[in-house]
Design an enzyme around this catalytic site. Structure first.
Site, PDB file in Angstrom:
ATOM      1  CD  GLU B  59      -2.473   1.615   2.561  1.00 19.11           C
ATOM      2  OE1 GLU B  59      -2.504   0.723   3.428  1.00 19.11           O
ATOM      3  OE2 GLU B  59      -3.080   2.697   2.656  1.00 19.11           O
ATOM      4  CG  ASP B 127       7.165   8.499  14.532  1.00 22.13           C
ATOM      5  OD1 ASP B 127       8.108   9.314  14.562  1.00 22.13           O
ATOM      6  OD2 ASP B 127       5.994   8.823  14.293  1.00 22.13           O
ATOM      7  CG  ASP B 129       7.481  13.872  17.338  1.00 24.61           C
ATOM      8  OD1 ASP B 129       6.502  13.776  16.607  1.00 24.61           O
ATOM      9  OD2 ASP B 129       8.058  14.942  17.600  1.00 24.61           O
TER      10      ASP B 129
END
Ligand SMILES: [Zn+2]
Lengths: 511, 443
Positions: B59, B127, B129
């Site tokens: 995808e 991830d 941050d």
């Protein structure tokens, strides 16, 4: 497995492999036994009592040692049989019946898998090392124990891990297995093993994790296969005999289905602030208030609150309007439409796989792991004491009740803490306990609006479990409005009455 | 030309992304073919073991400038993908999992209800941050980042990269600057892509130390007679020296009462006679007498001494000093991203729409040298391209810009070794299968 109606004394001991070293079967194949229809059902109900008890223990956050005791107790109470071989038969038969019962939907499979795996785990734990190794052989696990030379090079690291987790220090006689880390996820997650270059070094005392992984993955595949057989042949073949029993059995223990709001309880946007104050459990109330305050919630919070709201009957359009009104103030309408609206529609099964997402149960919420900036989770479990006290204070519950709640929290009985909070806020007792935020909500609404109580209680055609006294009271109430058909009943030692009741509304109301 | 120059000069003022620039970027600089090669994992080859459907089940999702978000796109060839990107000019490209069937045709399968459309492979992703570190940095907050707080990301890369390679045995790891305030990590080994959700959770939990939400204070809790080898290695090789030699002073952690009180609060009261210790320290720190030594280092010295003095140490098993260091420096993961196969993550080499910076790879072996402020911006790249004039035959456009180094690194350190091992894996799997079918016939 043959199911027969005959009254003849079924399985005799010589049909079971008498040389079996262990009383813990791996359920690799359905037994070649004749089972009486009555046993088929009664054995299954006995096993369900065990699984249900396990589910309850897990949701109360019981420690492993407590679980071990609990499983032992449940097993003794429900699965015992005068003849040892018969007990083993009962074990195997009931397992295979419930496989059939719980193979039919993803949610049922998940529940059954989790409870059976837990049951297996605690039964395995109490076996001796020899029996455990025997079972490993039966599973065809290819692992060899570490040689002495290998052990010597790893000794320091292995001791370090043991000291870090409070396990007893390994010695030269200790047995370790070198396995791919993928096969012992729970030991990896809790850093209870030394891992190097993709291999985890598992001590004999930890082998249970390894074998449980195999048991679960085997059972998980088996359930999918059973489901195929069920839909392709069994359901139709057995439609007059087993199918009704199986269908009734599965609904009995999972509690009500909160994934579809019932039409009578649809709520509208204008009531939502009021309902949040009166009828939301603390976890949802906290998320709701944070959303109103920050105009934003992170993923975990959006899922937990969003599915809850769906469950209490907020329809998709209202849900979109509700989230949009808040998020727009923080991220703007365009970004909302682009990044968040999809997920909301997804929760309602309008996007993606189009499967309906079920609102989170207490167990799921309690076991979540909120991180920095997150507001989801169970306040009783995840708040600091200070924050929890402040939050409970804001609910307006009195000091004595507050202290009682805190005692439950300290003992890690989070759902009991929530139940006590419910009782303090509503001034009524809640004997069933809180197992689901949506149940909290519906119980609260019922209390608030006692006139509707009876009506919503009897909506279901279901197998319900209740005390004899309760049943008669209910029957008294019901007979004025409904026809009550008792089609089957069981009595258990603990004086619990189980009835399959079918509630029929008077026909004239519909015609 | 004049207006263009203006825009380039204004690049630090968070220019709005210029679509014409973005078109040029996708047309001349974006490494379409390399990206596609990566995601095909060798299955675009000629070997009979290649699964030709593989890459087409991946995808992609595009965020368009018009705020339209298109999910479930799939491409069967590099040129398909390149054409779609150039045509639609997405301001952001996300990469999702590889599904059981082509995601573009998912609805045809979705009706069956038998989970026909489901994710089957996905890189293990992380991830991190900087805005999750707001309670331990005083220089910036939110999306802002500067040279004083960026090193927290460097530390995260070092700790996580080491454990992924050494503990879990992964080799093909790509670190990428997220374009603004953090880093992404893609673990691309075959066995990483095939992890199930439970195994992903286990790895995330293994790495995670920092616990607690906004509503609880307990952030790092280290108990036991020893630290797990992974944590003690992270502590002695990365965290301790970073905390003591850098963060302590750059963030002025003990500068004033408010700041040191925050640290004193981290000492668990079950540990020992906390009142005596903290009041002694407060007494020492009250008279703010000038000294030539750094105030933070001095005060940290006092604190450590008190916590580690022998009579305190005897009690309790909490490792207070380590807890403080971990609380300030240990990587903070967005757990949800790593735990599930179906999370989307921004593709490398995208342009961050707010900063205009390219999401370039970061070399974990040289991550200290990485400076987010030096990452090329879209307008800078196009300026360089203009200045360089026409390309000669066989030369890539990006080689004439500062993107060249990033793409060369991507190829030589990540893509080529990855494709080599993919090829070996495909051949090995094919041979095993042949062998098995032979065996079964001989039975
Ligand atoms: Zn900064």
């Amino acid at each position: 497995m043959e199911i027969v109606r005959s009254e003849k004394k079924s399985t005799s001991s010589n049909e079971v492999n008498a040389d079996l070293v262990t009383a813990l079967p791996l359920y690799r194949a359905a037994p070649e036994l004749e089972v009486r229809l009555e046993d088929f059902e009664l054995y299954a109900i006995d096993r369900l009592q065990v699984l249900r008890g396990i589910s309850d223990g897990l949701s109360r956050g019981r420690k492993p040692e407590e679980m071990e005791k609990l499983v032992k107790k449940l097993w003794k109470a429900h699965m015992r049989h005068a003849h040892a071989p018969e007990a083993l038969n009962k074990d195997i038969i009931s397992h295979f019946v419930l496989r059939l019962v719980y193979c039919r939907t993803e949610d049922l499979r998940r529940w059954f898998l989790s409870m059976e795996t837990t049951l297996f785990r605690y039964r395995f734990r109490v076996e001796t090392d020899d029996v455990q190794r025997e079972l490993m052989t039966e599973f065809n696990l290819p692992y060899k124990s570490l040689s002495n030379a290998e052990y010597q090079t790893l000794k320091d690291k292995l001791s370090q891990v043991a000291r870090s987790t409070g396990q007893s220090l390994p010695t030269a006689d200790s047995i370790f297995f070198k396995v791919p880390f993928e096969e012992v996820p729970e030991l990896v997650a809790t850093r209870r093993v030394y891992i190097h270059k993709g291999n985890a070094y598992v001590a004999m005392s930890q082998v249970v994790s390894l074998i449980v992984t195999h048991f679960r993955s085997y059972l998980s595949k088996a359930l999918v296969l059973t489901n195929r057989k069920w839909t392709s042949t069994i359901r139709e073949q057995e439609k007059d005999r087993l199918t009704p029993i199986i269908e009734a059995l599965s609904t009995s223990y999972l509690g009500p289905d909160y994934s579809q709001p019932s039409d009578t309880t649809e709520i509208s946007l204008k009531d939502i602030d009021q309902l949040a104050k009166t009828s939301f459990p603390l976890c949802m109330r906290h998320l709701f208030e944070k959303l109103r305050e920050d105009h934003h919630l992170r993923h975990g919070g959006r899922m937990q609150l969003g599915l809850f709201l769906k469950g209490v009957g907020l329809n998709l359009d209202d849900a979109l309007a509700f989230w949009k009104a808040e998020f727009t103030r923080k991220v703007g309408a365009e970004r909302f439409d682009r990044e968040y609206a999809y997920a909301i529609r997804h929760n309602y099964g309008k996007e993606g796989k189009r499967t309906d997402y079920t609102p989170y149960s207490c167990q799921k919420i309690i076991s979540s792991t909120p991180g920095v900036g997150d507001h989801h989770g169970c306040p009783y479990r995840h708040f600091s004491e200070e924050n929890l006290r402040a939050a409970l204070g804001r609910l307006g519950i009195n000091n004595r009740a507050l202290e009682e709640v805190m005692v439950k929290v300290q003992n890690r009985h989070y759902q009991l803490a929530c139940t006590l909070t419910f009782e303090a806020v509503h001034g009524t007792s809640c004997d069933a306990g809180i197992n689901h935020p949506n149940q909290y909500f519906s119980d609260s609404k019922k209390t608030m609006d006692s006139k509707k109580t009876m009506e919503s209680k009897v909506k279901v055609t279901n197998l319900c479990f209740m005390g004899t006294h309760e049943f008669h009271t209910l029957q008294g109430h019901l007979n004025t409005h409904f026809t009550l058909v008792v089609s089957k009943s069981y009595f258990f030692a603990e004086c619990f009455l189980t009835v399959l009741i079918e509630l029929r509304r008077p026909a004239k109301r519909f015609c | 030309m004049g207006t263009d120059d203006m825009l380039i000069d204004n690049s630090r003022n968070q220019e709005q992304l210029d679509l014409n620039y973005l078109k040029l970027y996708y047309g001349k600089l974006f490494p379409h073919a390399d990206m596609f090669k990566w995601l095909a994992y060798g299955h675009d080859g000629k070997h009979p073991g290649c699964d030709q459907s593989y890459v087409g089940r991946r995808e992609f999702s595009f965020t368009l400038d018009s705020d339209i978000y298109i999910r479930f796109q799939s491409f069967y060839s590099s040129s398909d993908m390149e054409k779609a990107i150039k045509e639609k000019c997405p301001v952001k490209i996300d990469i999702g999992p590889v599904y059981s069937v082509d995601p573009a045709k998912r609805l045809a399968y979705g009706q069956g209800g038998d989970n026909a459309f489901t994710p089957v492979e996905r890189e293990l992703i992380f991830d991190i941050d900087i805005s999750d570190y707001d309670d331990v940095r005083y220089c910036c907050s939110g999306a802002d980042v500067c040279s004083d707080c960026w090193p927290l990301m460097t530390v995260a890369i070092k700790v996580i990269d080491f454990t992924l390679r050494d503990d879990f045995g992964f080799d093909h790891i790509l670190w990428v600057y997220s374009g603004r305030r953090g880093v992404h990590c893609w673990v691309c080994d075959g066995k990483a892509r095939r992890l199930n959700n439970e195994q992903r959770s286990a790895i995330s939990d293994y790495i995670r130390v920092y616990k607690g939400s906004e509503n609880s204070q307990k952030k790092v809790s280290l108990v036991g007679q020893a630290l797990h080898p992974f944590l003690s290695r992270s502590y002695t090789e990365v965290l301790r020296s970073f905390f003591e030699d850098k963060l302590l002073c750059t963030q002025n952690l003990f500068l004033n009462e408010e700041r040191y009180e925050k640290i004193l609060e981290m000492i668990p009261d079950e540990c020992f006679n906390i009142v005596a210790v903290t009041s002694e320290l407060r007494g020492k720190w009250m008279d703010n007498k000038r000294s030539k030594d750094d105030i933070n280092t001095t005060r940290w010295g006092h604190l450590k001494h008190s916590l580690q003095s022998s009579k305190q140490k005897a009690q309790g098993l909490r490792r207070c000093v380590e807890e403080i260091v971990f609380a300030f420096t240990y990587p903070r993961l967005d757990m949800e991203v790593s735990k599930h196969m179906n999370h989307l993550l921004k593709a490398p080499f995208c342009i961050h729409p707010k900063t205009g910076r390219v999401c370039v790879p970061i070399d974990p072996n040289r991550c200290e040298e990485f400076d987010p402020a030096a990452v090329p911006t879209l307008s800078q790249l196009l300026g360089e391209l203009n200045a360089a004039g026409l390309t000669t035959e066989g030369e890539d456009e990006f080689d004439r810009t500062s993107l060249g180094e990033a793409i060369r690194y991507f190829r030589s350190s990540f893509l080529f070794p990855l494709l080599k091992s993919c090829k070996e894996e495909i051949e090995a799997a094919y041979n095993t299968e042949i062998q098995q079918s032979k065996n079964s016939m001989s039975w």
